[in-house]
Design an enzyme around this catalytic site. Structure first.
Site, mmCIF file in Angstrom:
data_model
loop_
_atom_site.group_PDB
_atom_site.id
_atom_site.type_symbol
_atom_site.label_atom_id
_atom_site.label_comp_id
_atom_site.label_asym_id
_atom_site.label_seq_id
_atom_site.Cartn_x
_atom_site.Cartn_y
_atom_site.Cartn_z
ATOM 1 N N SER A 93 -4.206 1.934 3.928
ATOM 2 C CA SER A 93 -5.135 0.826 4.160
ATOM 3 C C SER A 93 -6.436 1.277 4.824
ATOM 4 C CB SER A 93 -4.449 -0.235 5.033
ATOM 5 O OG SER A 93 -3.826 0.379 6.137
ATOM 6 N N SER B 281 -0.275 -0.396 11.004
ATOM 7 C CA SER B 281 -0.091 0.012 9.607
ATOM 8 C C SER B 281 1.160 0.883 9.493
ATOM 9 C CB SER B 281 -1.322 0.789 9.138
ATOM 10 O OG SER B 281 -1.033 1.456 7.937
ATOM 11 N N SER B 282 2.195 0.313 8.904
ATOM 12 C CA SER B 282 3.485 1.000 8.829
ATOM 13 C C SER B 282 3.359 2.340 8.115
ATOM 14 C CB SER B 282 4.483 0.097 8.101
ATOM 15 O OG SER B 282 5.562 0.821 7.624
ATOM 16 N N ASN B 283 2.682 2.340 6.973
ATOM 17 C CA ASN B 283 2.644 3.595 6.206
ATOM 18 C C ASN B 283 1.868 4.671 6.961
ATOM 19 O OD1 ASN B 283 -0.133 4.187 4.688
ATOM 20 N ND2 ASN B 283 0.105 1.966 4.891
ATOM 21 N N GLU C 9 5.777 -7.580 5.435
ATOM 22 C CA GLU C 9 6.400 -7.332 4.129
ATOM 23 C C GLU C 9 7.895 -7.636 4.199
ATOM 24 O OE1 GLU C 9 5.776 -3.412 2.350
ATOM 25 O OE2 GLU C 9 7.640 -3.676 1.224
ATOM 26 N N CYS D 229 0.693 -7.004 -3.231
ATOM 27 C CA CYS D 229 0.681 -5.806 -4.070
ATOM 28 C C CYS D 229 1.752 -5.950 -5.161
ATOM 29 C CB CYS D 229 0.971 -4.568 -3.226
ATOM 30 S SG CYS D 229 1.142 -3.103 -4.252
ATOM 31 N N HIS E 165 7.965 -6.905 10.475
ATOM 32 C CA HIS E 165 6.835 -6.537 9.611
ATOM 33 C C HIS E 165 6.677 -7.625 8.546
ATOM 34 C CE1 HIS E 165 4.441 -4.462 6.583
ATOM 35 N NE2 HIS E 165 4.089 -3.587 7.528
ATOM 36 N N CYS F 168 6.859 3.002 -2.428
ATOM 37 C CA CYS F 168 5.886 3.036 -3.528
ATOM 38 C C CYS F 168 5.319 4.432 -3.731
ATOM 39 C CB CYS F 168 4.782 2.024 -3.262
ATOM 40 S SG CYS F 168 3.640 2.590 -2.013
HETATM 41 C C1 2E6 Z 1 1.168 -3.862 1.400
HETATM 42 C C2 2E6 Z 1 2.370 -3.251 1.352
HETATM 43 C C3 2E6 Z 1 2.423 -1.977 1.735
HETATM 44 O O1 2E6 Z 1 1.870 -1.815 7.354
HETATM 45 P P1 2E6 Z 1 1.815 -1.418 5.903
HETATM 46 O O2 2E6 Z 1 1.766 0.039 5.706
HETATM 47 O O3 2E6 Z 1 2.901 -2.067 5.146
HETATM 48 O O4 2E6 Z 1 0.492 -2.057 5.330
HETATM 49 P P2 2E6 Z 1 -0.986 -1.514 5.226
HETATM 50 O O5 2E6 Z 1 -1.841 -2.703 5.055
HETATM 51 O O6 2E6 Z 1 -1.348 -0.582 6.297
HETATM 52 O O7 2E6 Z 1 -0.945 -0.651 3.906
HETATM 53 C C4 2E6 Z 1 -0.979 -1.160 2.635
HETATM 54 C C5 2E6 Z 1 0.209 -1.904 2.221
HETATM 55 C C6 2E6 Z 1 0.079 -3.190 1.854
HETATM 56 N N1 2E6 Z 1 1.375 -1.315 2.164
HETATM 57 FE FE1 F3S Z 2 1.210 -1.408 -2.704
HETATM 58 FE FE2 F3S Z 2 2.183 0.826 -1.844
HETATM 59 FE FE3 F3S Z 2 -0.273 0.288 -1.436
HETATM 60 S S1 F3S Z 2 3.215 -1.104 -1.915
HETATM 61 S S2 F3S Z 2 -0.331 -1.872 -1.212
HETATM 62 S S3 F3S Z 2 0.649 0.587 -3.402
HETATM 63 S S4 F3S Z 2 1.051 1.305 -0.026
#
Ligand code: 2E6
Ligand code: F3S
Length: 675
Positions: free
Chosen positions: A273, A229-231, A133, A103, A131, A201
């Site tokens: 996600s 999924s952290s978020n 990231e 991203c 994690h 973000c």
């Molecule tokens: C990349 C960076 C942040 O576990 P996390 O929340 O980081 O990742 P996803 O894949 O659930 O959410 C998108 C994402 C991608 N968030």
């Molecule tokens: Fe990027 Fe935030 Fe989505 S870092 S992948 S916009 S959750």
């Protein structure tokens, strides 16, 4: 949505679900499969969602843990969560074709880490151990990083210099918890430096704000998202923190009846996600349980959209289109043109040396002897198509003049555009600015660099004038000079209009198209063809055919150039892909995006376009808007209609068959080139 009048309702958080980075990462795998066919290997889960991973697996993606599981020569996509530089090196070491779906907002944090490390800071990274990231970000400054997962870790931190500590964070943390940790860090390191802008973000922040809003009005909150999924996990925590029972569910099968029994209002949100399909199946299930009234609670509207990674900007790369080195007649005309230019430079070198201007001549030489020689080759075929009468030497002299004249324009153009590079080397004005700085000469380095390059450009114009004057004589020379002077004037009119639009920012499509017509069609293609025809004493019918062909093809060429300037791969174009965006270049591409955008998109486009400090993430957002408004498709269509028009003009032109075939090939190159 309909109501059955049971009083049971769903509060649906907005924004929820897929963010711009996830959309881009998923589309990247789909595009890679589309472009290269299966298998496409993906290092780690592309995004943390079981449904999306399963769907892509079904389409031919193979998920691996590390690049050493990918067979040599395979294609590997790096996930949205980002990678450490060591992973990229490992992929390169195995000869893999890598596509980076990190991203852009994670890449931004990587750049911040590298910069703080370069400036000698110890970096405290706030995030969750293990994690992906976090592993990727740590890898960008391994020696300088300290991972902190909670306020309790702060006391034990050991840094080199307590006055040089900066903090960064994972993009998906809880905004409030991160603030608590930063406060603890600041107490320990009063001179703590923050990232230049939020690392958490926009999507994380917006989803947390929205869920907070619905949580206080709900009896139970359901967050659609996968366990890793952290978020998504953070969303559950935010709902809990608001005092509401909350659960993370991958889909309707995870919903327990007991959660719903006593509830009147169910709050629903989804992690960044989670695909829309998963949210819809949850809503269908809830409706079947009597929660069929859905009210959306919107806290903000998102517009972010990121363009596909550079490696996949494939619509610019049409397989089988001839690239510059294969163009008909090019090798011979290049050899002849270069010989004439070399001859002129050898004659002038002693004069410049005598004045102590050896460096200046040395700087000019590679510029004058490089280049694609497109004008030369069009001049040659213009002459050849008109029955190839008259000596070939004259064509070579005219071709050399056209190329010399073009080099002069480029030198001046680079000053006007403040370009750093030309063909992968420092632009001439930058080279002399650097010279001035290195020698600590008198006056302003920038003014010196500009003035020297301006004058060297003028010298080239003078040399070009000499070459065109020697190419022929009598009546033919008068016609050649007519075309030559008209070309010179038209290019300057186009340039002046471009400067005017950059200043008044009135990006009308017609004005931008005029720039393309004057700077490309009436400069690059039609005049070389007509000069070639004039040397062969061609008649009026030939003139009209070349004019029609050159104008249509020239405009298409410029439209392609504008696409390449924004979406091309700098490794092949030799030009940074931020230049046109930072200059606010008046392209039909941008003008079209403006006419097709919503008021808020328009404001954003105008806000970002032409910003000298535009960074990669903002550039990706701009590229995304250009695609989202379908301006790119409109331009592709404009290229297509012009190319058809040019082809028709060529098919009916009274020219030799050999020239017709060659010009068709040159046209295909101009339209489908990658650089
Ligand atoms: C990349 C960076 C942040 O576990 P996390 O929340 O980081 O990742 P996803 O894949 O659930 O959410 C998108 C994402 C991608 N968030
Ligand atoms: Fe990027 Fe935030 Fe989505 S870092 S992948 S916009 S959750």
């Amino acid at each position: 949505m309909t109501s059955t009048g049971t009083g049971r309702r769903v509060l649906l958080a907005e924004p929820r679900g897929c963010c711009a980075g996830v959309d881009r990462a998923v589309a990247t795998v789909e595009a890679a499969l589309d472009q290269w066919g299966p298998p496409v290997y993906v290092r780690k889960q592309i995004v943390h969602n079981t449904h999306t991973v399963a769907r892509l697996e079904g389409a031919g993606a193979v998920f691996v843990d590390e690049v050493d599981e990918v067979p040599e020569g395979g294609i590997v996509v790096f996930s949205a969560h980002g990678i450490a530089p060591a992973v990229r090196r490992a992929a390169a070491g195995r000869g893999l074709a890598a596509v980076d779906a990190t991203c852009p907002l994670v890449s931004k944090v990587h750049r911040e880490a590298a910069r703080f490390a370069r400036d000698g800071y110890d970096i405290v990274l706030i995030g969750h151990a293990g994690h992906e990231e976090v592993d990727g970000t740590l890898g960008h400054a391994l020696q300088r990083m300290h991972l902190v997962t909670g306020p309790g870790d702060v006391a034990g931190l050991r840094v080199r210099d307590e006055t040089k500590v900066a903090w960064l964070s994972q993009t998906t943390l809880s905004v409030d918890e991160t603030q608590t940790i930063v406060t603890a860090l600041r107490q320990r390191f009063p001179q703590l430096v923050s990232p230049p802008s939020d690392d958490i973000c926009y999507a994380t922040q917006n989803r947390q704000n929205a869920i907070q809003e619905i949580a206080v009005q709900s009896d139970v909150v359901l967050v659609v998202g996968s366990a890793n999924s952290s978020n998504s996990v953070r969303l559950v925590e935010v709902a809990h923190a608001a005092g509401t029972e909350a659960h993370l569910i991958d889909g309707p099968d995870d919903i327990q009846e007991t959660w719903l029994n006593q509830a009147a209002t169910i709050g629903v949100s989804a992690g960044a996600s989670a695909p829309d399909t998963a949210v819809h199946s949850v809503l269908d299930h809830l409706a079947a349980c009597g929660f069929d009234r859905v009210e959306t609670v919107s806290t903000t509207i998102e517009h972010a959209f990121f363009a596909l990674p550079q490696e996949l900007r494939r619509n610019l790369n049409v397989p089988g289109s001839p690239q510059a080195d294969e163009l008909p007649g090019l090798t011979d005309i290049r050899t002849a043109t270069d010989a004439l230019i070399t001859q002129l430079l050898e004659r002038e070198t002693p004069r410049m040396q005598a004045l102590g201007l050896t460096d200046h001549m040395d700087a000019l030489r590679p510029l004058l002897l490089g280049g694609k020689r497109m004008r030369a080759v069009f001049c040659y075929w213009g002459w050849h198509g008109s029955s190839a009468t008259g000596p070939l030497d004259e064509v070579h002299a005219a071709a050399a003049a056209l190329e010399m004249n073009h080099s002069a324009f480029l030198i001046h153009d680079d000053i006007l555009d403040r370009s750093e590079l030309r063909r992968g080397q420092l632009a001439l004005h930058r080279r002399f600015t650097l010279d001035h700085t290195t020698h600590t000469w008198h006056g302003s380095p920038d003014a010196h660099g500009d003035a020297v390059a301006l004058t060297l450009g003028d010298i080239c114009f003078a040399w070009a004038g000499e070459l065109i004057g020697t190419c022929t004589h009598g009546k033919r020379l008068a016609r050649v000079l007519d075309h030559y002077h008209r070309m010179y004037q038209d290019a300057c009119y186009g340039q002046t209009l471009e400067l005017q639009i950059q200043a008044d920012r009135n990006y009308e499509p017609d004005r931008c198209l005029s720039v393309a017509t004057y700077k490309a069609a009436r400069y690059m293609l039609t005049p070389p063809l007509l000069i070639g025809a004039a040397l062969a004493e061609a008649d009026e019918a030939m003139h009209t055919a070349y004019d029609t062909f050159g104008t249509a093809l020239g405009e298409a060429y410029q439209l392609r150039d504008d696409l390449l300037g924004v979406f091309g791969n700098p490794a092949t174009t030799g030009k940074p892909d931020l230049d046109d965006l930072r200059e606010g270049k008046p392209t039909v591409l941008f003008a079209t995006a403006l006419t097709r955008s919503s008021p808020s998109q328009r404001t954003r486009l105008l806000n970002l376009y032409g910003r000298p400090d535009l960074d990669e993430a903002a550039a990706d957002e701009l590229r995304g808007l250009l695609q989202h408004t379908e301006a790119t498709s409109v331009i592709e269509e404009m290229i297509r209609t012009r190319s058809q028009h040019a082809a028709r003009a060529l098919d009916t032109a009274p020219i030799t068959d050999e020239a017709r075939t060659a010009l068709h090939t040159l046209a295909r190159h101009a339209l489908f080139r990658t650089h």
